[in-house]
Scaffold this active site. Structure first.
Site, PDB file in Angstrom:
ATOM      1  CD  GLN A  64      -2.517  -1.170   2.734  1.00  0.00           C
ATOM      2  OE1 GLN A  64      -2.803  -0.518   3.354  1.00  0.00           O
ATOM      3  NE2 GLN A  64      -2.623  -2.573   3.199  1.00  0.00           N
ATOM      4  CG  HIS A 109       7.611  11.321  -9.066  1.00  0.00           C
ATOM      5  ND1 HIS A 109       8.872  11.804  -8.763  1.00  0.00           N
ATOM      6  CD2 HIS A 109       7.756  10.180  -9.600  1.00  0.00           C
ATOM      7  CE1 HIS A 109       9.722  10.970  -9.238  1.00  0.00           C
ATOM      8  NE2 HIS A 109       9.228  10.295 -10.026  1.00  0.00           N
ATOM      9  CD  GLU A 143       9.318   9.697 -14.034  1.00  0.00           C
ATOM     10  OE1 GLU A 143      10.050   9.726 -14.951  1.00  0.00           O
ATOM     11  OE2 GLU A 143       9.477   9.592 -12.736  1.00  0.00           O
TER      12      GLU A 143
END
Length: 445
Positions: free
Chosen positions: A270, A374, A420
């Site tokens: 997760q 990211h 990304e």
């Protein structure tokens, strides 16, 4: 599900100060000859870039975090979870390195470079094998092929060498009350008791021990990021459906020895992001990355609801056959699915009431104090995703063709988190690395 009937895509996240939306850009379309043509050199090798149209995408591929002490960060995930350094890239002029670390899983398809040669990719043990019996050395083209053909999810560490001795440089974990955002990762292990012994033996600070009510462990990694550890819940249906389908693997060019095959001892299960409004965030990830809500967990005492999303194609690649997603995300069976399946789920955590707070935003980690970087998704067509973002008012941070990695793009989700997007076989990002440090199999403390 009700959320799918709400707004398809939320309002565009506010761009950084001074930035301008790039919606008026004329998009360049590559022809087939350009897609499969020569794109440049890297690491002293002339490389080809090609897409793999038969590979199912999109896939949740990386979770990027900035780290201050690279050796300590790698050592933690290696010693506790048996993760491996999969690949390294060093951008000398930019002053930072990227290290990809995670479980080594058997790729379910052959890299394009191997397809054009006379040999097949032979995987004897999905934990440690690419090629014959040896894993590719980080920083090599073989390691790059492995990474960008893997259907698993790994961590990407961003390390600025010059900041390591800077006492004023601190990492934001995303859990500081003043800068809430990224919540951390959950790692699924096969033997929780063994992991606990390692944590205590190596004297890592355990914040929460397992209890009957919450049979998980909470620990902070060397940079202060939260890591929750849970033992995988074995289910008969899951284990039966996970048996390798040898015919399918052979069709994909993979030789797998089932006697030697065993699952990795730990996987990223997760990745948690706090979101302001799930009615914007959930449809965003459905629309752009083919994710589905498979489980919803309500915590009335904490006034929190958690939405667990997964890429449908990632479920297909992880299983020998396509395992159907849970029909009722609120049922206990759905939670069993999350705790059993060895893929990464995106956990969107919603604190009730913040959706009505005017001006409230979460910290993305990309403005001071820096921390979370990211999410990385493998997609079939970067330009198509970016064009869709422009049409729907989603902020585009970086277009394809720009920057050090021209084949990738960056967009923002409704809460301002960076994403990304890149294709498979992103060969062009291998730079010449004459000063790159070799990465040993095990880092020292």
């Amino acid at each position: 599900m009700v959320l799918r009937l709400a707004v398809r895509v939320g309002a565009a996240a506010r761009p950084p100060a001074g930035a301008a939306l790039q919606g008026q850009r004329a998009w360049k379309t590559f022809s087939d000859s350009q897609r499969y043509g020569e794109i440049g050199e890297g690491g002293g090798l002339k490389m080809q870039w090609r897409e793999d149209p038969d590979v199912p995408v999109p896939l949740l591929h990386t979770c990027t975090k900035r780290v201050k002490h690279l050796r300590r960060a790698i050592d933690f995930y290696q010693r506790i979870f048996d993760f491996e350094v999969l690949h390294t890239l060093k951008l000398v002029q930019a002053g930072y390195s990227m290290v990809y670390i995670g479980p080594r899983v058997a790729n379910k398809f052959t890299p394009a470079r191997a397809q054009s040669s006379s040999h097949q990719l032979k995987v004897r043990n999905p934990n440690d094998a690419l090629g014959n019996a040896a894993a590719p050395s980080p920083g090599t083209l073989d390691a790059h092929d492995y990474l960008f053909h893997s259907h698993g999810t790994c961590l990407e560490f961003i390390h600025f060498t010059h900041e390591e001795e800077n006492h004023h440089y601190t990492i934001s974990s995303g859990n500081d009350p003043k800068h809430l955002g990224f919540g951390g990762v959950n790692i699924l292990v096969e033997d929780l008791a063994q992991v606990c012994r390692r944590l205590h033996g190596l004297k890592y600070d355990v914040l929460a021990e397992p209890t009957p009510a919450d049979p998980s462990v909470l620990v902070l990694d060397p940079d202060g990021y939260a890591v929750r550890i849970t033992e995988r819940k074995s289910t008969a249906l899951y284990d039966m459906r996970m048996r390798p389908d040898m015919a399918k693997l052979n069709d994909l060019g993979i030789t797998l020895d089932p006697a030697a095959a065993k699952p990795p001892p730990s996987v990223i299960n997760q990745i948690r992001l706090r979101v302001k409004n799930p009615r914007a965030s959930v449809p965003f990830y459905e629309e752009f990355f083919d994710m589905r809500v498979v489980c919803v967990r309500k915590c009335p005492d904490l006034e929190i609801t958690r939405y667990y999303m997964v890429c449908r194609q990632q479920v297909r690649l992880e299983s020998a056959d396509f395992i159907p997603l849970p029909k009722d995300p609120y049922a206990e069976e759905a939670w069993d699915f999350v705790q059993s399946f060895r893929v990464a789920f995106l956990e969107l955590q919603h604190h009730h009431g913040v959706e009505d707070a005017e001006g409230f935003t979460y910290h993305s980690g990309n403005t001071p104090p820096l921390g979370f970087g990211h999410l990385g998704f493998l997609v079939r067509d970067v330009e198509e995703v970016i064009e869709k973002c422009v049409k729907l008012g989603i902020f585009v941070i970086k277009n394809k063709g720009e920057g050090a990695f021209p084949q990738s793009g960056y967009i923002m989700d409704p809460d301002g988190y960076w994403i990304e997007i890149y294709p498979r076989c992103m060969r062009d990002i291998i730079a010449k690395q004459p000063e790159a440090e070799s990465v040993p199999e095990r880092w020292g403390t």
